[in-house]
Design a protein around this motif. Structure first.
Motif, PDB file in Angstrom:
ATOM      1  N   PRO A   1      -3.495  -0.673  -8.624  1.00  0.00           N
ATOM      2  CA  PRO A   1      -4.692  -0.719  -7.777  1.00  0.00           C
ATOM      3  C   PRO A   1      -5.927  -0.275  -8.539  1.00  0.00           C
ATOM      4  O   PRO A   1      -5.843   0.564  -9.436  1.00  0.00           O
ATOM      5  N   GLN A   2      -7.069  -0.843  -8.150  1.00  0.00           N
ATOM      6  CA  GLN A   2      -8.330  -0.449  -8.785  1.00  0.00           C
ATOM      7  C   GLN A   2      -8.857   0.859  -8.214  1.00  0.00           C
ATOM      8  O   GLN A   2      -9.621   1.557  -8.860  1.00  0.00           O
ATOM      9  N   THR A   3      -8.444   1.173  -6.988  1.00  0.00           N
ATOM     10  CA  THR A   3      -8.837   2.442  -6.382  1.00  0.00           C
ATOM     11  C   THR A   3      -7.573   3.189  -5.960  1.00  0.00           C
ATOM     12  O   THR A   3      -6.503   2.586  -5.864  1.00  0.00           O
ATOM     13  N   LYS A   4      -7.702   4.494  -5.686  1.00  0.00           N
ATOM     14  CA  LYS A   4      -6.539   5.313  -5.357  1.00  0.00           C
ATOM     15  C   LYS A   4      -5.790   4.794  -4.131  1.00  0.00           C
ATOM     16  O   LYS A   4      -4.576   4.848  -4.068  1.00  0.00           O
ATOM     17  N   ARG A   5      -6.512   4.257  -3.169  1.00  0.00           N
ATOM     18  CA  ARG A   5      -5.871   3.756  -1.951  1.00  0.00           C
ATOM     19  C   ARG A   5      -5.710   2.241  -1.964  1.00  0.00           C
ATOM     20  O   ARG A   5      -5.423   1.639  -0.935  1.00  0.00           O
ATOM     21  N   GLY A   6      -5.917   1.631  -3.113  1.00  0.00           N
ATOM     22  CA  GLY A   6      -5.814   0.185  -3.217  1.00  0.00           C
ATOM     23  C   GLY A   6      -4.371  -0.306  -3.184  1.00  0.00           C
ATOM     24  O   GLY A   6      -3.425   0.472  -3.114  1.00  0.00           O
TER      25      GLY A   6
ATOM     26  N   GLU B   1       2.850   7.843  -5.206  1.00  0.00           N
ATOM     27  CA  GLU B   1       2.525   6.897  -6.270  1.00  0.00           C
ATOM     28  C   GLU B   1       3.505   6.940  -7.435  1.00  0.00           C
ATOM     29  O   GLU B   1       3.936   5.894  -7.937  1.00  0.00           O
TER      30      GLU B   1
ATOM     31  N   GLU C   1      -6.170  -7.016  -4.822  1.00  0.00           N
ATOM     32  CA  GLU C   1      -7.281  -6.672  -3.945  1.00  0.00           C
ATOM     33  C   GLU C   1      -7.684  -7.809  -3.008  1.00  0.00           C
ATOM     34  O   GLU C   1      -8.370  -7.596  -2.015  1.00  0.00           O
TER      35      GLU C   1
ATOM     36  N   HIS D   1       0.865  -1.182   0.000  1.00  0.00           N
ATOM     37  CA  HIS D   1       0.000   0.000   0.000  1.00  0.00           C
ATOM     38  C   HIS D   1       0.900   1.229   0.000  1.00  0.00           C
ATOM     39  O   HIS D   1       1.725   1.402   0.898  1.00  0.00           O
TER      40      HIS D   1
END
Length: 194
Positions: free
Chosen positions: A47-52, A19, A106, A13
């Motif tokens: 990642p699929q999301t910004k915080r993924g 990033e 994920e 993470h």
């Protein structure tokens, strides 16, 4: 892909705002690993999301080649650089062969799905590919000896399965492959840091 292939999947993470630096570091890891004996390839699952979670997968011909990379000072230097850009310890999973097709960032730190499930999902993914790709390649491979036509077809199908088809099919069947995160969780002591 032989069953003795040494594969390591590292999930991290990234700290907010790091990033771009992390992406550069991951590319550097792949470049550095590519200079080691037995290196087959590497890829990044974004990642699929910004915080993924980000996931780096490195493949070596054998587990011994993978261990040589992991124990090297070069690898340790990249670990230190990644540690500065990430939150918490990484999840590290070492797998052999086609188990890597079923590794999703994920899903996190889990065991691979049961072999009967991976066989079914693999068949769902590979059936349309082996039905369509040879027909599309017929104009190119039609005049080749059968062994060479098969080699060309496999050289196209395997990367297509590894980097395009199976990540999508695995995500599509994620709930079925990984029905309960607690049930499939791997005890943290079974992983070493990378």
């Amino acid at each position: 892909m032989p069953s003795s292939t040494g594969i390591v999947a590292i999930t991290r993470h990234v700290k907010p705002g790091s990033e771009v630096a992390f992406e550069e570091a991951v590319k550097g890891v792949i470049l550095a690993a590519s200079t080691f004996p037995g290196y087959i390839g590497g890829e990044v699952l974004y990642p699929q999301t910004k915080r993924g979670a980000w996931q780096l997968i490195l493949r070596f011909e054998t587990p011994v080649h993978r261990e040589q990379w992991e124990k090297s000072p070069i690898c340790q230097g990249w670990i230190a650089r990644a540690d500065a850009l990430t939150i918490g310890p990484p999840n590290v999973v070492r797998v052999n062969g086609l188990e890597a097709w079923f590794t999703l960032p994920e899903v996190g730190n889990t065991l691979p799905p049961p072999k009967w499930k991976t066989a079914i999902v693999s068949a769902i993914g590979i059936y349309p590919v082996i039905s369509v790709v040879p027909m599309l390649l017929k104009p190119i491979t039609g005049g080749l000896p059968p062994w060479l036509a098969t080699l060309v077809t496999i050289a196209i199908i395997m990367p297509l399965m590894t980097w395009v088809i199976m990540p999508q099919i695995t995500r599509l069947f994620q709930q079925w492959l990984y029905p309960s995160p607690l049930k499939n969780s791997v005890h943290p002591s079974s992983h070493s840091k990378l």
